[in-house]
Design a protein around this motif. Structure first.
Motif, mmCIF file in Angstrom:
data_model
loop_
_atom_site.group_PDB
_atom_site.id
_atom_site.type_symbol
_atom_site.label_atom_id
_atom_site.label_comp_id
_atom_site.label_asym_id
_atom_site.label_seq_id
_atom_site.Cartn_x
_atom_site.Cartn_y
_atom_site.Cartn_z
ATOM 1 N N PHE A 24 -1.652 -4.396 -5.679
ATOM 2 C CA PHE A 24 -1.026 -3.052 -4.847
ATOM 3 C C PHE A 24 -1.876 -2.250 -4.839
ATOM 4 O O PHE A 24 -2.835 -1.925 -5.739
ATOM 5 C CB PHE A 24 0.570 -2.792 -5.074
ATOM 6 C CG PHE A 24 0.451 -2.244 -6.368
ATOM 7 C CD1 PHE A 24 0.517 -1.203 -6.702
ATOM 8 C CD2 PHE A 24 0.862 -2.845 -7.691
ATOM 9 C CE1 PHE A 24 0.695 -0.419 -8.020
ATOM 10 C CE2 PHE A 24 0.937 -2.617 -8.939
ATOM 11 C CZ PHE A 24 0.993 -1.178 -9.225
ATOM 12 N N THR A 25 -1.755 -1.108 -3.908
ATOM 13 C CA THR A 25 -2.468 0.192 -4.051
ATOM 14 C C THR A 25 -1.551 1.209 -3.755
ATOM 15 O O THR A 25 -0.644 1.547 -3.041
ATOM 16 C CB THR A 25 -3.535 0.046 -2.698
ATOM 17 O OG1 THR A 25 -4.371 -1.139 -2.633
ATOM 18 C CG2 THR A 25 -4.378 1.465 -2.581
ATOM 19 N N THR A 26 -1.944 2.425 -4.600
ATOM 20 C CA THR A 26 -1.397 3.495 -4.603
ATOM 21 C C THR A 26 -1.768 4.626 -3.348
ATOM 22 O O THR A 26 -2.555 4.482 -2.787
ATOM 23 C CB THR A 26 -1.542 4.402 -5.907
ATOM 24 O OG1 THR A 26 -2.800 4.568 -6.126
ATOM 25 C CG2 THR A 26 -0.971 3.528 -7.194
ATOM 26 N N SER A 70 0.696 -1.156 -0.033
ATOM 27 C CA SER A 70 -0.003 -0.006 -0.021
ATOM 28 C C SER A 70 0.830 1.397 -0.197
ATOM 29 O O SER A 70 2.117 1.092 0.174
ATOM 30 C CB SER A 70 -1.256 0.014 1.199
ATOM 31 O OG SER A 70 -0.137 0.114 2.415
ATOM 32 N N SER A 71 0.273 2.372 -0.200
ATOM 33 C CA SER A 71 0.975 3.686 -0.401
ATOM 34 C C SER A 71 2.120 3.726 -1.241
ATOM 35 O O SER A 71 3.177 4.224 -1.044
ATOM 36 C CB SER A 71 1.551 4.072 0.947
ATOM 37 O OG SER A 71 0.342 4.027 2.115
ATOM 38 N N SER A 110 -6.444 0.655 -6.330
ATOM 39 C CA SER A 110 -5.697 -0.722 -6.482
ATOM 40 C C SER A 110 -5.763 -1.200 -7.919
ATOM 41 O O SER A 110 -6.295 -0.858 -8.728
ATOM 42 C CB SER A 110 -6.788 -1.735 -5.785
ATOM 43 O OG SER A 110 -6.881 -1.479 -4.461
#
Length: 207
Positions: free
Chosen positions: A95-97, A3-4, A65
């Motif tokens: 994954f997530t930005t 994440s992030s 995502s």
């Protein structure tokens, strides 16, 4: 599951052995966003690290995502090694930005300290920020030192990304028993973070 992730990130898949570069293409390495929308990207292969590299042609959306897939299985197109052995099955991960940053930076520390006396005549001026800053905004126009007559003190300004610190080094020795004022420019055209949020207002102190 990361994440992030930065919206400017590239996506990599590292293999256990050398891969046939001809099989590493936009059809065998994909990135998809919400609704399975394909993300336009360039795909390449880096032999020294045995990595397929996917570079989006534009920044990814914040707080979103994404699903990356390296294609294997029984039918072409699929990733193969130099002997023609295909990746046994597709590898897929999500994954997530990072969320959109709308928080303005602040000044977290100052040196010499506000109101300090007996600062060294060769003392450097340093300003530590609350978050990572855009180095291009850390300039002699945005970080200034002036004497008691409000005359600008010439110097050089540098930025250390590791410590989030801007440092001003005067070009000449300062005068003894003299008050100096530091100004870090805020507002339009002032210092800004990596998301282009500017310091809300000028931050000034004297020593």
């Amino acid at each position: 599951g990361a994440s992030s992730v930065q919206v400017s990130a590239t996506v990599r898949a590292v293999f256990s052995e050398s891969i046939d570069p001809a099989t590493v293409t936009g059809s065998t390495f994909e990135l998809r966003g919400p609704g399975t929308t394909l993300v336009p990207a360039t795909v390449s292969y880096d032999e020294p690290t045995r990595s397929a590299v996917l570079t989006p042609t534009a920044a990814l959306a914040p707080g979103t995502s994404y699903t990356a897939a390296v294609v294997g299985g029984a039918t072409d197109p699929r990733i193969k090694d130099l002997a023609g052995n295909a990746l046994f099955a597709s590898s897929v991960w999500v994954f997530t930005t990072a969320a959109l940053d709308t928080t303005a930076p602040t000044v977290a520390a100052r040196a010499p300290a506000p109101g300090a006396v007996d600062a060294g005549l060769s003392s450097l001026v340093s300003v530590t920020f609350s978050e990572d800053m855009d180095p291009a905004s850390i300039t002699t126009s945005n970080v200034q030192l002036r004497d008691a007559a409000n005359a600008l003190v010439a110097g050089t300004v540098t930025y250390n990304a590791g410590t989030r610190t801007a440092t001003l080094a005067p070009s000449t020795t300062l005068l003894p028993a003299t008050a100096y004022t530091v100004t870090v420019r805020g507002g339009a055209g002032g210092v800004r973070d990596l998301a282009a949020n500017v310091l809300a207002a000028n931050d000034s102190w004297s020593y």
